[in-house]
Design a protein around this motif. Structure first.
Motif, PDB file in Angstrom:
ATOM      1  N   MET A  67     -43.214 -40.336 -55.165  1.00 37.86           N
ATOM      2  CA  MET A  67     -42.708 -40.954 -56.436  1.00 37.86           C
ATOM      3  C   MET A  67     -42.205 -39.778 -57.682  1.00 37.86           C
ATOM      4  SD  MET A  67     -42.655 -43.922 -55.689  1.00 37.86           S
ATOM      5  CE  MET A  67     -41.949 -43.605 -53.776  1.00 37.86           C
ATOM      6  N   GLU A  68     -43.325 -38.893 -57.708  1.00 33.44           N
ATOM      7  CA  GLU A  68     -43.043 -37.908 -58.849  1.00 33.44           C
ATOM      8  C   GLU A  68     -41.594 -37.297 -58.318  1.00 33.44           C
ATOM      9  OE1 GLU A  68     -44.308 -37.159 -61.255  1.00 33.44           O
ATOM     10  OE2 GLU A  68     -46.587 -37.545 -61.323  1.00 33.44           O
ATOM     11  N   ARG A  69     -41.310 -36.820 -57.144  1.00 30.22           N
ATOM     12  CA  ARG A  69     -39.816 -36.293 -56.704  1.00 30.22           C
ATOM     13  C   ARG A  69     -38.977 -37.264 -57.000  1.00 30.22           C
ATOM     14  NH1 ARG A  69     -40.452 -34.635 -50.739  1.00 30.22           N
ATOM     15  NH2 ARG A  69     -38.347 -34.677 -50.896  1.00 30.22           N
ATOM     16  N   LEU A  70     -39.244 -38.737 -56.696  1.00 31.18           N
ATOM     17  CA  LEU A  70     -37.973 -39.687 -56.822  1.00 31.18           C
ATOM     18  C   LEU A  70     -37.792 -40.035 -58.326  1.00 31.18           C
ATOM     19  CD1 LEU A  70     -36.488 -41.378 -55.183  1.00 31.18           C
ATOM     20  CD2 LEU A  70     -38.169 -43.271 -55.607  1.00 31.18           C
ATOM     21  N   LEU A  71     -38.888 -39.762 -59.335  1.00 27.11           N
ATOM     22  CA  LEU A  71     -38.560 -39.781 -60.697  1.00 27.11           C
ATOM     23  C   LEU A  71     -37.894 -38.420 -61.070  1.00 27.11           C
ATOM     24  CD1 LEU A  71     -41.896 -41.450 -61.806  1.00 27.11           C
ATOM     25  CD2 LEU A  71     -39.857 -42.279 -62.027  1.00 27.11           C
ATOM     26  N   GLN A 200     -43.061 -52.989 -58.879  1.00 25.49           N
ATOM     27  CA  GLN A 200     -41.915 -53.189 -58.622  1.00 25.49           C
ATOM     28  C   GLN A 200     -41.008 -51.910 -59.013  1.00 25.49           C
ATOM     29  OE1 GLN A 200     -40.614 -56.130 -57.305  1.00 25.49           O
ATOM     30  NE2 GLN A 200     -42.646 -56.624 -57.282  1.00 25.49           N
ATOM     31  N   SER A 201     -41.773 -50.867 -59.455  1.00 22.12           N
ATOM     32  CA  SER A 201     -40.870 -49.926 -59.946  1.00 22.12           C
ATOM     33  C   SER A 201     -41.637 -48.408 -59.429  1.00 22.12           C
ATOM     34  CB  SER A 201     -40.937 -49.781 -61.641  1.00 22.12           C
ATOM     35  OG  SER A 201     -42.179 -49.555 -62.136  1.00 22.12           O
ATOM     36  N   THR A 202     -40.648 -47.214 -59.489  1.00 22.91           N
ATOM     37  CA  THR A 202     -41.306 -46.050 -59.001  1.00 22.91           C
ATOM     38  C   THR A 202     -42.560 -45.853 -59.734  1.00 22.91           C
ATOM     39  OG1 THR A 202     -39.140 -45.505 -58.462  1.00 22.91           O
ATOM     40  CG2 THR A 202     -40.771 -43.741 -58.656  1.00 22.91           C
ATOM     41  N   ASP A 207     -48.354 -44.909 -60.244  1.00 21.92           N
ATOM     42  CA  ASP A 207     -49.510 -44.924 -60.931  1.00 21.92           C
ATOM     43  C   ASP A 207     -50.875 -45.591 -59.919  1.00 21.92           C
ATOM     44  OD1 ASP A 207     -48.617 -43.979 -63.277  1.00 21.92           O
ATOM     45  OD2 ASP A 207     -48.171 -45.964 -64.287  1.00 21.92           O
ATOM     46  N   ALA A 208     -50.255 -46.730 -59.195  1.00 20.32           N
ATOM     47  CA  ALA A 208     -51.245 -47.282 -58.174  1.00 20.32           C
ATOM     48  C   ALA A 208     -51.440 -46.333 -57.072  1.00 20.32           C
ATOM     49  CB  ALA A 208     -50.425 -48.505 -57.680  1.00 20.32           C
ATOM     50  N   ALA A 209     -50.726 -45.405 -56.777  1.00 17.24           N
ATOM     51  CA  ALA A 209     -51.280 -44.589 -55.781  1.00 17.24           C
ATOM     52  C   ALA A 209     -52.187 -43.488 -56.225  1.00 17.24           C
ATOM     53  CB  ALA A 209     -49.927 -43.664 -55.122  1.00 17.24           C
TER      54      ALA A 209
END
Length: 250
Positions: A67-71, A200-202, A207-209
């Protein structure tokens, strides 16, 4: 994390009898039932849970990294990587849940066993009946406190005698550390899992992970502390049972 109630009253052993610590007579003729076998089972199950949870923590860290990479740059993350990350998180979560379920059942059976023994050792020390050692875990909100209360009274009732006949001092530190870490890990795990399923968002997935990762790390710590708690309380009751056998045989 039901068992049969303590056995029927048995007569006080005569000098010719050979009582054993695992079935030492309790007050009012009650018989103690050895928790050693259950403690050994937990000594096997908890390390298994720790290993699975460590892998779950890796899956959480992997998802958070994706998710960090995706952001930062969506082009650096492929659909295949995202699919593998989601499948890994789901698979490990299922395995972890099953392992915790089995371990929880054995733990509750052990917990009920030591609570029943504590009633024989110190009748009336806990106003809650031994059955609450099972039921307390399934009462919403109350399960954040009642099992700890039962653990504290069981610990006190199981304290062995010293050489002078008085009670030895066994600090509640293992109980307090185990319960505090356990409750915090459960709350974080529940909140993280709920957040992940609704994300529902990256940003939300990341944050959930992160929350699930923190919960899994605390799960590992709680499991280690649970092993120490189980071993110490089981040893305390074994020693106290042996002392009661000695007194009864005199």
């Amino acid at each position: 994390m039901s068992t049969a109630p303590a056995g029927p009253p048995t007569p006080t052993p005569t000098p010719s009898s050979t009582p054993s610590p695992s079935a030492a007579p309790g007050v009012q003729g009650e018989r103690l039932r050895a928790p050693v076998g259950l403690a050994i089972a937990l000594a096997v199950l908890f390390p298994l849970v720790i290993g699975i949870t460590a892998y779950a923590a890796y899956a959480d860290w992997n998802m958070r990294t994706l998710m960090e990479r995706l952001l930062a740059d969506p082009a650096t993350v492929t659909d295949a990587e995202l699919d593998r990350g989601r499948r890994l998180t789901g698979l490990v979560g299922t395995i972890q849940g099953n392992a915790l379920f089995v371990t929880g059942i054995v733990f509750i059976v052990w917990f009920h066993r030591v609570r029943t023994n504590a009633e024989a050792l110190a009748p009336g020390a806990d106003k809650l009946s031994p059955g609450w050692a099972i039921g307390a875990w399934f009462v919403p909100l109350a399960n954040l406190w009642l099992p700890y209360r039962i653990a504290v009274t069981t610990w006190g009732s199981s304290t062995p005698l010293g050489a002078d006949g008085g009670y030895r001092r066994f600090p509640l530190t293992p109980v307090n550390l185990w319960w505090g870490t356990f409750v915090l890990s459960r709350v974080l795990g529940w909140y993280g899992g709920m957040s992940y399923s609704r994300a529902q968002s990256t940003d939300a997935v990341r944050d959930a992970a992160t929350t699930m990762l923190a919960g899994d790390v605390l799960d590992i710590v709680a499991a280690v502390l649970a092993v120490l708690f189980v071993r110490r309380l089981t040893a305390m009751q074994h020693t106290r049972a042996a002392q009661r056998t000695t007194v009864a045989a005199v």
